[in-house]
Design an enzyme around this catalytic site. Structure first.
Site, PDB file in Angstrom:
ATOM      1  N   CYS A   2      11.467  41.646 -19.191  1.00  0.00           N
ATOM      2  CA  CYS A   2      10.695  40.418 -19.127  1.00  0.00           C
ATOM      3  C   CYS A   2      10.550  40.001 -17.662  1.00  0.00           C
ATOM      4  O   CYS A   2      11.454  40.185 -16.865  1.00  0.00           O
ATOM      5  CB  CYS A   2      11.301  39.256 -19.890  1.00  0.00           C
ATOM      6  N   ARG A  27       8.476  45.361 -16.161  1.00  0.00           N
ATOM      7  CA  ARG A  27       9.709  44.811 -16.740  1.00  0.00           C
ATOM      8  C   ARG A  27       9.577  44.525 -18.225  1.00  0.00           C
ATOM      9  O   ARG A  27      10.568  44.226 -18.897  1.00  0.00           O
ATOM     10  CB  ARG A  27      10.084  43.522 -16.017  1.00  0.00           C
ATOM     11  N   TRP A  73       9.270  41.469 -23.152  1.00  0.00           N
ATOM     12  CA  TRP A  73       9.784  42.645 -23.879  1.00  0.00           C
ATOM     13  C   TRP A  73      10.584  42.056 -25.029  1.00  0.00           C
ATOM     14  O   TRP A  73      11.627  41.423 -24.810  1.00  0.00           O
ATOM     15  CB  TRP A  73      10.671  43.478 -22.952  1.00  0.00           C
ATOM     16  N   ASN A  99      13.941  34.618 -19.647  1.00  0.00           N
ATOM     17  CA  ASN A  99      14.444  35.993 -19.804  1.00  0.00           C
ATOM     18  C   ASN A  99      15.897  35.881 -20.235  1.00  0.00           C
ATOM     19  O   ASN A  99      16.617  35.023 -19.735  1.00  0.00           O
ATOM     20  CB  ASN A  99      14.431  36.743 -18.473  1.00  0.00           C
ATOM     21  N   GLY A 100      16.323  36.793 -21.093  1.00  0.00           N
ATOM     22  CA  GLY A 100      17.716  36.765 -21.528  1.00  0.00           C
ATOM     23  C   GLY A 100      17.813  36.477 -23.010  1.00  0.00           C
ATOM     24  O   GLY A 100      16.804  36.545 -23.726  1.00  0.00           O
ATOM     25  N   GLU A 482      19.215  64.956 -18.034  1.00  0.00           N
ATOM     26  CA  GLU A 482      18.198  64.097 -17.436  1.00  0.00           C
ATOM     27  C   GLU A 482      16.799  64.656 -17.692  1.00  0.00           C
ATOM     28  O   GLU A 482      15.855  63.904 -17.953  1.00  0.00           O
ATOM     29  CB  GLU A 482      18.476  63.937 -15.931  1.00  0.00           C
ATOM     30  N   LYS A 486      13.866  62.596 -19.506  1.00  0.00           N
ATOM     31  CA  LYS A 486      12.582  62.326 -18.853  1.00  0.00           C
ATOM     32  C   LYS A 486      11.434  62.711 -19.787  1.00  0.00           C
ATOM     33  O   LYS A 486      10.487  61.962 -19.963  1.00  0.00           O
ATOM     34  CB  LYS A 486      12.530  63.143 -17.558  1.00  0.00           C
ATOM     35  N   GLU A 489      11.187  60.200 -22.806  1.00  0.00           N
ATOM     36  CA  GLU A 489      10.750  58.825 -22.572  1.00  0.00           C
ATOM     37  C   GLU A 489       9.289  58.732 -22.161  1.00  0.00           C
ATOM     38  O   GLU A 489       8.628  57.765 -22.514  1.00  0.00           O
ATOM     39  CB  GLU A 489      11.678  58.062 -21.619  1.00  0.00           C
ATOM     40  N   HIS A 505      27.219  77.428 -30.955  1.00  0.00           N
ATOM     41  CA  HIS A 505      28.101  76.698 -31.864  1.00  0.00           C
ATOM     42  C   HIS A 505      27.320  75.715 -32.735  1.00  0.00           C
ATOM     43  O   HIS A 505      27.900  74.774 -33.269  1.00  0.00           O
ATOM     44  CB  HIS A 505      29.182  75.969 -31.065  1.00  0.00           C
ATOM     45  N   LYS A 602      11.809  48.558 -17.780  1.00  0.00           N
ATOM     46  CA  LYS A 602      12.422  49.112 -16.577  1.00  0.00           C
ATOM     47  C   LYS A 602      13.873  48.683 -16.418  1.00  0.00           C
ATOM     48  O   LYS A 602      14.731  49.494 -16.095  1.00  0.00           O
ATOM     49  CB  LYS A 602      11.610  48.677 -15.360  1.00  0.00           C
TER      50      LYS A 602
HETATM   51  C1  G6P Z   1      16.437  51.348 -18.633  1.00  0.00           C
HETATM   52  C2  G6P Z   1      15.344  52.206 -18.022  1.00  0.00           C
HETATM   53  C3  G6P Z   1      15.932  53.534 -17.556  1.00  0.00           C
HETATM   54  C4  G6P Z   1      17.113  53.299 -16.610  1.00  0.00           C
HETATM   55  C5  G6P Z   1      18.169  52.397 -17.251  1.00  0.00           C
HETATM   56  C6  G6P Z   1      19.229  51.954 -16.248  1.00  0.00           C
HETATM   57  O1  G6P Z   1      16.843  51.878 -19.839  1.00  0.00           O
HETATM   58  O2  G6P Z   1      14.310  52.427 -18.939  1.00  0.00           O
HETATM   59  O3  G6P Z   1      14.948  54.281 -16.879  1.00  0.00           O
HETATM   60  O4  G6P Z   1      17.682  54.517 -16.258  1.00  0.00           O
HETATM   61  O5  G6P Z   1      17.560  51.211 -17.757  1.00  0.00           O
HETATM   62  O6  G6P Z   1      18.635  51.153 -15.259  1.00  0.00           O
HETATM   63  P1  G6P Z   1      19.309  50.796 -13.886  1.00  0.00           P
HETATM   64  O7  G6P Z   1      18.369  49.827 -13.239  1.00  0.00           O
HETATM   65  O8  G6P Z   1      20.643  50.176 -14.192  1.00  0.00           O
HETATM   66  O9  G6P Z   1      19.464  52.058 -13.122  1.00  0.00           O
END
Ligand code: G6P
Length: 607
Positions: A2, A27, A73, A99-100, A482, A486, A489, A505, A602
């Site tokens: 947000c 955000r 969000w 926000n929150g 990772e 990637k 997402e 396994h 984000k």
């Molecule tokens: C969210 C984002 C991810 C990110 C994670 C941690 O889930 O979508 O891309 O890796 O938060 O974010 P940070 O700002 O703590 O690295």
């Protein structure tokens, strides 16, 4: 998660608010809204969808020089026009953006409804605006009504409040969700993130948790929840406005992938100490004796930050021979963790705001543990909470999927590992070897990025499979995790990561022509073992895309991406780069909303 923006001055607020919201959209992007204080009361427009959808319906005559805006969000209540912020009280005197999460919203809502308040949305935020309206019956000043209302809620918030009867001010408050003030020429701004402000001012003030501020066109006052004034010193934002534009790229994601050589140069800048073959990290606030005293390292983060922490743990174990382990901060904080005096805790976060990571840091500190931060955003909540740390200096990362922050974090861990290694038993010769390897990274990343076209073609060829397997061993394993993350997402293609050693396994049962595998195969002591795994996949008619240093016999892999060789400990940093391009171009081939994947945000500032 947000975004909030607020403006008060002599200009029309609406265009400034909409511009700020567009900058904050990464955000949260399921709905947006703005309200301005105008002659005769408040005006408000809000709408499910993107900021551009909102801008299209804001009328030309939406005039007012004080206003607040929000991009959402969803947490409480689905994305809808009614659940969008701002929220108004029944008399439409107050507007609130938030926000929150308000944890006792249900109880407060029941109480307010019993008193005859009619709710217009399902959100927790709406409770707050009705509480402010109730308090305003006895409190004449807006800030007193806001303080009184906040004293009744339990939870986290960053808020901005507008009062039609006191349009000379906006009141903002912070507890767990960031609020930053922007100081202009006879105008003031507030936002949840400097991204919304850099176009207008570089002078900012970060509120602390529990702080409120009254913002007027000619200045601001800050105070605590119990009305004691606080003194704040403005700081200067050094991130360029251009960082918040795609600068000719189709998406922020590809722009940020290409920014990695420069980001890594900044992460390394002034920190490679050739003389003593070590790393110079002044911000750790640990002298050599303290650095030697730790027996273990525990790394905490969420999402890509957690996976970069896994790379970090690997580096620390290899170079410093200190047992190191990464764990999702979101799990750690809920399992009543044992905090040990001789463990060094390291919190990883690009934004410095992720609530689960922040809560983990607070829990460690409460129990007397020592926590360092590996953080990108200077002055963020996690950075401020930690006892010391390393800033990434990667520049702002806007695309939801993390790329340059991931890589810079891995580089920061290599520096930390080198430093710890050299106060333990890493030899000067090995120290020099790592220093040279680190300095080679930016150029080698450029070499990988030069293969963009070929990788894009491979991505388009692989994108239409229902799923993909990513495998790696030891150094390649966090990279595989990772890489799978990637792809998932941004392209929504199901992807699973497995240690190559574990394939037989269980997951080998899935392998067949319809499930291709990306195999991470650096030229290290495990290369033969990796080739054996690839042979097992090929024997089940699984297609293999190998990322490594030496082209294998074609019987092991249909496709190969070759990358430059660095030192074995640093190779994982480079192995991750082609996987970013693979995910990006798979998402492009599938016409996904690359920078704003569905359901994600984000920075996740709620639990
Ligand atoms: C969210 C984002 C991810 C990110 C994670 C941690 O889930 O979508 O891309 O890796 O938060 O974010 P940070 O700002 O703590 O690295």
């Amino acid at each position: 998660m947000c975004g909030i923006v607020a403006y008060i001055g002599s200009k029309d607020a609406a265009p400034i608010l909409l511009e700020g919201l567009a900058r904050l959209e990464y955000r949260g992007y399921d709905s947006a809204g703005v309200a301005v204080a105008a002659k005769g009361g408040l005006k408000m427009v809000k709408k499910k969808g993107r900021v551009a959808d909102l801008a299209a319906v804001v009328p030309a005559r939406f005039k007012g020089t004080a206003g607040i805006g929000h991009t959402r969000w969803a947490t409480h209540g689905e994305p809808s026009d009614a659940n969008s912020h701002p929220h108004l009280d029944g008399a439409q005197r107050f507007a609130v953006v938030h926000n929150g999460i308000i944890e006792n919203a249900d109880q407060l809502r029941a109480k307010l409804e019993a008193d005859g308040v009619v709710f217009a949305s399902e959100t927790d935020t709406e409770v707050l605006v009705h509480l402010i309206a109730a308090e305003a019956k006895t409190e004449t000043e807006l800030e007193d009504a806001v303080r009184a209302a906040l004293s009744r809620i339990v939870g986290t918030y960053g808020i901005a409040v507008l009062d039609a009867e006191q349009p000379d001010r906006i009141v903002v408050a912070r507890n767990g969700s960031p609020i930053v003030l922007g100081i202009g020429e006879k105008e003031m701004f507030a936002a949840s993130d400097v991204a919304a402000l850099v176009r207008y001012t570089r002078q900012v003030v970060h509120l602390d948790d529990g702080e409120l501020a009254t913002v007027r066109a000619d200045g601001f006052q800050t105070f605590t929840q119990d009305a004691r004034a606080t003194a704040k010193k403005p700081s200067t934002v050094d991130w360029e406005e251009a960082s918040y534009d795609t600068a000719g790229h189709a998406h922020f994601l590809i722009k940020e992938i290409h920014e990695q050589p420069a980001a890594v140069e900044r992460t390394l800048s002034g920190r490679v100490d050739e003389r003593f073959a070590t790393a110079h990290l002044g911000g750790l606030n640990l002298d050599a004796r303290e650095a030697r005293a730790f027996r273990r390292v525990k790394i905490l983060g969420c999402g890509s930050a957690y996976y970069s922490g896994e790379l970090g743990a690997q580096l620390i174990e290899e170079l410093a021979r200190i047992p190191a382990h990464a764990e999702p901060a979101s799990e750690f904080r809920y399992r009543n963790p044992v905090i040990e005096a001789d463990t060094l805790y390291i919190a990883v976060s690009q934004s410095g705001e992720t609530y689960d990571t922040l809560a983990a840091v607070q829990e460690i500190k409460r129990k007397g543990g020592r926590v360092l931060g590996v953080v990108n955003t200077v002055g963020s909540a996690i950075a401020r909470e930690c006892d010391g740390g390393v800033y990434l200096h990667a520049g702002p990362e806007i695309s939801v999927a993390s790329t340059k922050a991931f890589t810079s974090t891995a580089v920061a861990f290599a520096l930390i590992a080198l430093h710890f290694g050299r106060v333990h038993d890493l030899s000067p010769a090995d120290g020099h070897r790592i220093c040279a390897g680190l300095k080679a990274l930016p150029g080698q990343i450029r070499e990988i990025l030069a293969q963009e076209k070929e990788i894009a073609e491979l991505a388009a060829a692989y994108a239409h499979n229902a799923g993909m397997m990513f495998v790696g061993r030891v150094r390649g394993w966090p990279v595989a995790r990772e890489g799978a993350q990637k792809l998932k997402e941004v392209s929504y293609v199901h992807a699973e990561a497995y240690p190559a050693s574990e394939l037989k396994h269980g997951p080998l049962a899935l392998i067949g022509p319809e499930l291709p595998t990306v195999a991470l195969v650096p030229d290290d002591e495990l290369v033969e073992k990796n080739l054996t795994t690839m042979g097992e996949i090929r024997a089940r008619h699984g297609r293999v895309l190998m990322v490594g240093h030496t082209a294998p016999d074609p019987k092991f892999a249909e496709d190969t991406i070759l990358i430059p060789k660095n030192e074995p400990e640093l190779d994982p940093i480079l192995l991750g780069i082609p996987l970013q391009l693979l995910a990006y171009y798979a998402a492009v081939a599938l016409e996904r909303d690359v920078d704003k994947p569905r359901n994600l945000a984000k920075s996740v500032t709620v639990e």
